[in-house]
Motif scaffolding. Structure first.
Motif, PDB file in Angstrom:
ATOM      1  N   THR A 164       0.752  -1.225  -0.133  1.00  0.00           N
ATOM      2  CA  THR A 164      -0.009   0.051  -0.041  1.00  0.00           C
ATOM      3  C   THR A 164       0.708   1.441  -0.050  1.00  0.00           C
ATOM      4  O   THR A 164       2.020   1.398   0.512  1.00  0.00           O
ATOM      5  CB  THR A 164      -1.082   0.029   1.126  1.00  0.00           C
ATOM      6  N   ASP A 165       0.431   2.209  -0.650  1.00  0.00           N
ATOM      7  CA  ASP A 165       1.148   3.537  -0.513  1.00  0.00           C
ATOM      8  C   ASP A 165       0.336   4.647  -0.060  1.00  0.00           C
ATOM      9  O   ASP A 165      -0.730   4.984  -0.561  1.00  0.00           O
ATOM     10  CB  ASP A 165       1.428   4.029  -2.091  1.00  0.00           C
ATOM     11  N   PRO A 166       0.709   4.968   0.956  1.00  0.00           N
ATOM     12  CA  PRO A 166      -0.135   6.061   1.906  1.00  0.00           C
ATOM     13  C   PRO A 166      -0.197   7.547   0.992  1.00  0.00           C
ATOM     14  O   PRO A 166      -1.210   8.019   1.461  1.00  0.00           O
ATOM     15  CB  PRO A 166       0.633   6.276   3.063  1.00  0.00           C
ATOM     16  N   GLY A 167       0.613   7.440   0.146  1.00  0.00           N
ATOM     17  CA  GLY A 167       0.640   8.812  -0.693  1.00  0.00           C
ATOM     18  C   GLY A 167       1.325   9.959   0.078  1.00  0.00           C
ATOM     19  O   GLY A 167       1.264  11.180  -0.662  1.00  0.00           O
ATOM     20  N   VAL A 168       1.641   9.719   0.991  1.00  0.00           N
ATOM     21  CA  VAL A 168       2.411  10.731   1.812  1.00  0.00           C
ATOM     22  C   VAL A 168       3.592  10.207   2.641  1.00  0.00           C
ATOM     23  O   VAL A 168       3.774   9.054   2.813  1.00  0.00           O
ATOM     24  CB  VAL A 168       1.552  11.560   2.973  1.00  0.00           C
ATOM     25  N   VAL A 169       4.734  10.898   3.334  1.00  0.00           N
ATOM     26  CA  VAL A 169       5.641  10.332   3.772  1.00  0.00           C
ATOM     27  C   VAL A 169       5.436   9.877   5.083  1.00  0.00           C
ATOM     28  O   VAL A 169       4.275  10.386   5.751  1.00  0.00           O
ATOM     29  CB  VAL A 169       6.712  11.476   4.036  1.00  0.00           C
ATOM     30  N   LEU A 170       5.884   8.509   5.514  1.00  0.00           N
ATOM     31  CA  LEU A 170       5.498   8.232   6.721  1.00  0.00           C
ATOM     32  C   LEU A 170       5.435   9.249   8.123  1.00  0.00           C
ATOM     33  O   LEU A 170       6.320  10.033   7.922  1.00  0.00           O
ATOM     34  CB  LEU A 170       6.389   7.024   7.147  1.00  0.00           C
ATOM     35  N   PRO A 171       4.727   9.048   9.040  1.00  0.00           N
ATOM     36  CA  PRO A 171       4.467   9.879  10.090  1.00  0.00           C
ATOM     37  C   PRO A 171       5.663   9.966  11.126  1.00  0.00           C
ATOM     38  O   PRO A 171       5.549   9.644  12.214  1.00  0.00           O
ATOM     39  CB  PRO A 171       3.191   9.897  10.536  1.00  0.00           C
ATOM     40  N   TYR A 172       6.968  10.509  10.622  1.00  0.00           N
ATOM     41  CA  TYR A 172       7.968  10.223  11.391  1.00  0.00           C
ATOM     42  C   TYR A 172       8.036  11.184  12.716  1.00  0.00           C
ATOM     43  O   TYR A 172       8.512  10.969  13.792  1.00  0.00           O
ATOM     44  CB  TYR A 172       9.326  10.604  10.802  1.00  0.00           C
ATOM     45  N   ASP A 173       7.126  12.347  12.572  1.00  0.00           N
ATOM     46  CA  ASP A 173       6.966  13.056  13.531  1.00  0.00           C
ATOM     47  C   ASP A 173       6.344  12.402  14.894  1.00  0.00           C
ATOM     48  O   ASP A 173       6.488  12.991  15.700  1.00  0.00           O
ATOM     49  CB  ASP A 173       6.068  14.441  13.068  1.00  0.00           C
ATOM     50  N   LYS A 174       5.747  11.453  14.636  1.00  0.00           N
ATOM     51  CA  LYS A 174       5.220  10.688  16.020  1.00  0.00           C
ATOM     52  C   LYS A 174       6.116  10.102  16.802  1.00  0.00           C
ATOM     53  O   LYS A 174       5.870   9.763  17.795  1.00  0.00           O
ATOM     54  CB  LYS A 174       4.151   9.717  15.190  1.00  0.00           C
ATOM     55  N   LEU A 175       7.644  10.325  16.332  1.00  0.00           N
ATOM     56  CA  LEU A 175       8.440   9.568  17.067  1.00  0.00           C
ATOM     57  C   LEU A 175       9.269  10.746  17.883  1.00  0.00           C
ATOM     58  O   LEU A 175      10.216  10.443  18.214  1.00  0.00           O
ATOM     59  CB  LEU A 175       9.475   8.846  16.242  1.00  0.00           C
ATOM     60  N   GLY A 176       8.699  11.914  17.851  1.00  0.00           N
ATOM     61  CA  GLY A 176       9.505  12.966  18.547  1.00  0.00           C
ATOM     62  C   GLY A 176      10.490  13.564  17.454  1.00  0.00           C
ATOM     63  O   GLY A 176      10.116  13.929  16.623  1.00  0.00           O
ATOM     64  N   ASP A 177      11.750  13.749  17.938  1.00  0.00           N
ATOM     65  CA  ASP A 177      12.810  14.134  17.049  1.00  0.00           C
ATOM     66  C   ASP A 177      13.189  13.067  16.222  1.00  0.00           C
ATOM     67  O   ASP A 177      14.049  12.221  16.604  1.00  0.00           O
ATOM     68  CB  ASP A 177      13.885  14.696  17.561  1.00  0.00           C
ATOM     69  N   PRO A 178      12.823  12.737  14.701  1.00  0.00           N
ATOM     70  CA  PRO A 178      13.083  11.555  14.135  1.00  0.00           C
ATOM     71  C   PRO A 178      14.791  11.453  13.838  1.00  0.00           C
ATOM     72  O   PRO A 178      15.357  10.377  13.359  1.00  0.00           O
ATOM     73  CB  PRO A 178      12.485  11.671  12.717  1.00  0.00           C
ATOM     74  N   ARG A 179      15.426  12.567  13.967  1.00  0.00           N
ATOM     75  CA  ARG A 179      16.812  12.681  13.793  1.00  0.00           C
ATOM     76  C   ARG A 179      17.560  11.692  14.655  1.00  0.00           C
ATOM     77  O   ARG A 179      18.706  11.111  14.493  1.00  0.00           O
ATOM     78  CB  ARG A 179      17.223  13.800  13.997  1.00  0.00           C
ATOM     79  N   ARG A 180      17.001  11.543  16.065  1.00  0.00           N
ATOM     80  CA  ARG A 180      17.567  10.789  16.958  1.00  0.00           C
ATOM     81  C   ARG A 180      17.797   9.113  16.604  1.00  0.00           C
ATOM     82  O   ARG A 180      18.507   8.325  17.235  1.00  0.00           O
ATOM     83  CB  ARG A 180      16.907  10.682  18.206  1.00  0.00           C
TER      84      ARG A 180
END
Length: 501
Positions: A164-180
């Motif tokens: 499946t393709d959500p059509g958007v980038v995955l919701p990385y923001d739900k992980l806080g700071d995704p850069r960590r």
């Protein structure tokens, strides 16, 4: 609007945390019709407390827990029991490899209400929607199992798998700071985990992917891969990618558009691959592979025995393993070759044969990385329904000649012997002498050829260990490497089969 809490129990160190890709994809699917929150135990180290706080501070209609066998079992059980104790009426859903492979075992626990089998991006939203209705009728939801009013386990039909393709980038923001979640690895200073292709069209008898996806594989559209990689590179600052695809190189004609995207991104990468698929690549595709900067490919060699490869339905040959080692050498790609030793039949002979084969690989391509596992096949009941009973596997007997009996409860799977079995680290048919012999061979091998993935040990220490192990490796004196074990207490070389890159 329903709200689902998704939990990833602790399975690795904080430094080893990678994006919880399965939960990110589930969250994206759930958010189309409701809301979801993610608790990642690899970052929130007290995953039980983090889960209970998330439930207490917001309205939650169900808790979904991603469960694998091995070290993840104990925290999965702990989280589930805590939720059941403090919020007894909250539905608890297990998903992932464990409830897919051992569905009845998962649902035998009083703290598991529903089990999602296989891919969950469609099953989970359907289940959450059904739980919001007064009758809570889940009998027509494909891809899941559940307990009826009398406590009997009911298995709904499988759900057909597709990407499946959500059509958007995955919701990385739900992980806080995704850069960590970006890690320093041998690939780069900020390595991101990603998954493009899902599933595998091969049906190896030991593999959870085969049991979960039933011989199906799907590759993403090139536009989706470019969208995802662009976000990781330009928004998060990732400089390299570790692909968790089950079988990255499958059909060349489908791979070329993806390789073109990756060549444009020029981010060093690591992936899973098969020897036969790599050998079939054209020179033009290899040109794209080089331009895209593939640094290492994890290749399941499994065994030097053609009969063994046929028995486990691998679909490759030993000569292809030797050929791909040479092919990778010519193209500047490090082959990370995994082997499974100590099968239930001809255990010692097959193990010694594998050791000699590994030496031949190191002669052909000294840069080859070798990972040694114990052969621990899945029980017949865990195979995909398409494969059950099609071909009898070799009998699984313990040292007393008695048939192996697999655990019937999640708690039993937390016992060390079963954690080791799930991690391909031990098997009931191994003698103490053979177990030590395998451990000693691996010690000599990894000291003689320290992995390039080890970014922690100083270069002088790795060179010293290599020199110290040289005479043992040359003379095949593997047993009782006391001096290497002593040196390892100080250097503590990285073990790729345990910690990955």
């Amino acid at each position: 609007m329903s709200h689902t809490l998704l939990v990833n129990p602790t399975i690795t160190s904080r430094q080893g945390a990678r994006f919880p890709l399965a939960l990110l994809n589930l969250s994206s699917a759930l958010d189309r019709h409701g809301q979801s929150t993610i608790v990642d135990g690899n970052v929130d180290r007290d995953v039980v407390d983090a889960t209970l706080r998330a439930i207490a501070t917001q309205r939650v209609d169900a808790v979904g827990i991603s469960v694998m066998g091995g070290p993840q079992m104990a925290p999965s059980i702990e989280v589930s029991k805590a939720v059941r104790e403090h919020f007894p009426h909250l539905p608890i859903i297990w998903g992932g490899y464990f409830p897919t492979l051992y569905t009845d075992t998962a649902l035998s626990a009083p703290y598991v209400d529903y089990a999602v089998r296989g891919q969950g991006e469609e099953t989970m939203p359907d289940l959450i929607a059904a739980l919001a209705r007064p009758d809570r009728d889940v009998s027509r939801i494909a891809g899941m199992s559940w307990k009826d009013a009398e406590g009997n386990v009911v298995h709904n039909p499988n759900r057909k798998f597709h990407l499946t393709d959500p059509g958007v980038v995955l919701p990385y923001d739900k992980l806080g700071d995704p850069r960590r979640y970006l890690a320093r690895t041998f690939l780069g200073r900020r390595t991101a985990a990603h998954q493009a292709a899902i599933g595998c069209r091969f049906r190896c008898t030991f593999c959870g992917v085969a049991a979960m996806f039933g011989g199906t594989t799907q590759l993403p559209a090139a536009a989706r891969l470019e969208r995802d990689l662009s976000y990781l590179k330009h928004q998060l600052g990732a400089d390299s990618i570790q692909y968790f695809d089950h079988n990255f190189f499958d059909r060349e004609e489908e791979m070329v558009p993806l390789l073109e995207v990756m060549a444009k991104m020029e981010m060093p990468w690591w992936c899973y691959a098969r020897s036969d698929a790599l050998l079939k690549l054209s020179e033009s595709s290899w040109k794209l592979v080089r331009k895209s900067r593939l640094k290492m490919a994890y290749i399941g060699a499994e065994s030097p025995s053609g009969a063994m490869l046929k028995e486990i339905r691998k679909g490759t040959r030993p000569d292809q393993t030797l050929e791909v080692a040479e092919l990778c050498r010519r193209h500047g790609v490090i082959p990370e070759l995994s082997f499974m030793v100590a099968p239930p039949e001809n255990t010692e002979e097959e193990t010694e044969h594998t050791f000699e084969f590994i030496r031949e690989l190191k002669r052909i391509n000294p840069a080859s990385e070798i990972i040694v596992y114990i052969y621990t096949p899945l029980p017949e009941s865990s195979k995909h329904e398409k494969d059950r009973g099609k071909r009898a596997s070799m009998p699984l007997l313990d040292l007393n000649g008695e048939p192996m009996v697999f655990p019937s409860s999640p708690e039993e799977w937390t016992e060390k012997r079963w954690v080791d079995y799930a991690c391909h680290a031990d098997a009931p048919w191994l003698t103490d002498d053979l177990r030590r012999h395998i451990q000693d061979f691996v010690t000599v091998l990894r000291c003689r050829f320290p992995t390039v993935q080890d970014m922690r040990s100083p270069t002088w220490a790795k060179r010293g260990l290599s020199a110290l192990a040289a005479w043992r490796y040359q003379r095949r004196r593997y047993d009782k490497p006391w001096e290497l074990n002593l040196a390892n207490r100080l250097v503590k070389l990285r073990l790729p089969q345990v910690s990955g890159i």
